[in-house]
Design an enzyme around this catalytic site. Structure first.
Site, PDB file in Angstrom:
ATOM      1  N   HIS A 294       0.859  -1.177   0.000  1.00  0.00           N
ATOM      2  CA  HIS A 294       0.000   0.000   0.000  1.00  0.00           C
ATOM      3  C   HIS A 294       0.906   1.240   0.000  1.00  0.00           C
ATOM      4  CE1 HIS A 294      -3.735   2.107   0.298  1.00  0.00           C
ATOM      5  NE2 HIS A 294      -3.404   2.701   1.426  1.00  0.00           N
ATOM      6  N   GLU A 305       2.577  -1.137   7.941  1.00  0.00           N
ATOM      7  CA  GLU A 305       2.538  -2.162   6.901  1.00  0.00           C
ATOM      8  C   GLU A 305       3.764  -3.064   6.967  1.00  0.00           C
ATOM      9  OE1 GLU A 305       1.542  -2.643   2.145  1.00  0.00           O
ATOM     10  OE2 GLU A 305       2.044  -0.649   2.926  1.00  0.00           O
ATOM     11  N   LYS A 326       3.224   3.802  -5.756  1.00  0.00           N
ATOM     12  CA  LYS A 326       2.649   5.139  -5.523  1.00  0.00           C
ATOM     13  C   LYS A 326       3.720   6.215  -5.630  1.00  0.00           C
ATOM     14  CE  LYS A 326      -1.310   3.945  -2.538  1.00  0.00           C
ATOM     15  NZ  LYS A 326      -1.202   2.477  -2.534  1.00  0.00           N
ATOM     16  N   HIS A 331      -1.121   8.349  -5.352  1.00  0.00           N
ATOM     17  CA  HIS A 331      -2.167   7.585  -4.667  1.00  0.00           C
ATOM     18  C   HIS A 331      -3.501   7.891  -5.344  1.00  0.00           C
ATOM     19  CE1 HIS A 331      -4.548   5.569  -1.847  1.00  0.00           C
ATOM     20  NE2 HIS A 331      -4.004   5.949  -0.712  1.00  0.00           N
ATOM     21  N   PHE A 390      -8.491   4.218   4.979  1.00  0.00           N
ATOM     22  CA  PHE A 390      -9.091   4.940   6.089  1.00  0.00           C
ATOM     23  C   PHE A 390     -10.399   4.244   6.453  1.00  0.00           C
ATOM     24  CE2 PHE A 390      -7.162   9.436   5.287  1.00  0.00           C
ATOM     25  CZ  PHE A 390      -6.028   9.046   5.977  1.00  0.00           C
TER      26      PHE A 390
END
Length: 402
Positions: A294, A305, A326, A331, A390
């Site tokens: 991520h 992570e 990313k 993102h 989130f």
């Protein structure tokens, strides 16, 4: 349970207008992040993003279509067209009834919302276009794709913030595996790079003003991107019988909820999703060669992570390659997992591991092989794609070569 494979892929993002351009950019470690070119950018504190530059909607859509298609829908339709073309598939008769689309997006038609809020509140207009609602609704892209390709089966949109695409693709995978559908178009799309979209994210104080540096000790936040990634998921025996080119197999999927905090990630929740994807795919941790992280470039996500990966993989974590693309394409929020799945397919097909660019300083809390700055050639047979959102919502996909 039936096997599920990927027979088509398409994308529009800051790195390229199709899959080949995107793979080339990832292999070169090219950065698609730059100065934002949007209205009222001077009123923003954050002035960078991974925009789809040089995009002309009139080159792809007529005036009537543009009145109905927000930018996120346009990106989704273009990516879907590429995926369906590569798959070489036509949806008619019984197949149309057993095919559908599951899309991921977080903001939906945010460009349309931004434009119309301006019209009403800033310019004082008392009327808006009659198509504003069908243009901004989160399911607009999924609905237009279903109409474009005559997909009469299960079709809907998933909105789980930054995990939307992975949740969507996971649902498509499970539908085919269980026999509910034979073919699904799936992926995600997002276009939040407008004044209101960036201003809202500024309020969270998680945005970088200069670059996305995942896992680097001097990282200072995430950078927004935009675009879409779409795939044709198909039942394996059907794809094999028609002689379709198979890009990869979707081997497993798992999701979890942190049930803890609306913005702070949880190591335990992330680890449960990673371990669950391995169990679902009936894989041993030692079989995984690469994880597309991520990797947002925020202090909280990256160390959490890495800790979750270390927990699940144990000693094998030291041999694992884990990178965040990313750093290159930004993102994409609800669309991010779909574009990142391309890096996973590239690893399996071409033996090229996309790098984490902008890496400058080792972080003891991220002490894994993050493939810093340069792509790497390596043969891998199984990969994972992580997405942690989130709201504490996690989704992990496992892909294997075939």
């Amino acid at each position: 349970m039936r096997r599920v494979v990927i027979t088509g892929a398409g994308t529009v993002n800051a790195l390229g207008g199709d899959v080949a351009e995107t793979w080339a950019a990832m292999a070169e470690g090219r950065c698609g992040i730059g100065p934002l070119d949007i209205r009222d950018v001077d009123r923003l504190s954050v002035k960078i993003g991974a925009q789809v530059r040089g995009y002309d909607e009139t080159a792809h859509f007529n005036r009537q279509q543009i009145a109905l298609y927000d930018r996120f829908t346009q990106f989704a339709l273009l990516a879907a067209e590429q995926a369906v073309s590569q798959a070489g598939i036509t949806f008619s008769g019984e197949l149309a009834q057993r095919s559908g689309v599951v899309m991921g997006t977080s903001g939906g038609g945010l460009q349309t919302q931004d434009d119309n809020y301006r019209a009403v509140y800033e310019e004082g207009k008392n009327r808006v276009h009659p198509f504003v609602v069908p243009k901004l609704m989160n399911n607009a892209a999924a609905s237009h794709i279903s109409m474009q390709y005559n997909l009469q089966g299960p079709s809907f949109t998933v909105a789980t913030a930054c995990a939307s695409s992975n949740h969507a693709m996971g649902q498509a995978f499970q539908m085919i595996r269980s026999g509910l559908a034979d073919v699904m178009l799936t992926g995600g799309s997002e276009s939040m790079l407008c004044f209101g979209g960036v201003k809202a994210w500024e309020g969270l104080r998680v945005m970088s003003r200069d670059a996305c540096r995942p896992f680097s000790a001097n990282r200072n936040g995430m950078v927004q991107g935009e675009g879409a990634g779409m795939f044709v998921f198909e039942e394996y025996e059907r794809a094999k019988a028609r002689g379709a080119e198979i890009l990869a197999e979707v081997a497993g999927f798992a999701m979890s909820s942190d049930a803890a905090d609306i913005v702070m990630p949880s190591k335990k929740g992330a680890a449960r999703a990673i371990a669950g994807a391995l169990r679902d795919a009936r894989l041993d941790p030692s079989e995984i060669g690469y994880v597309n992280a991520h990797g947002t470039g925020t202090a909280a996500n990256d160390k959490t992570e890495c800790a979750a990966v270390a927990d699940v993989f144990g000693h094998h974590a030291n041999d694992l390659m884990i990178s965040s693309t990313k750093s290159m394409h930004g993102h994409l929020i609800g669309g991010t997992g779909a574009v990142e799945l391309l890096a996973c397919i590239m690893a399996l097909r071409d033996g090229v591991i996309a790098p984490t660019i902008n890496y400058e300083e080792p972080d003891p809390e991220c002490a894994l092989d993050v493939v810093p700055n340069e792509a790497r050639e390596a043969k891998v047979g199984v990969v994972l794609s992580n997405a942690f959102a989130f709201g504490g919502l996690n989704a992990v996909l496992a892909l294997s070569a075939i």
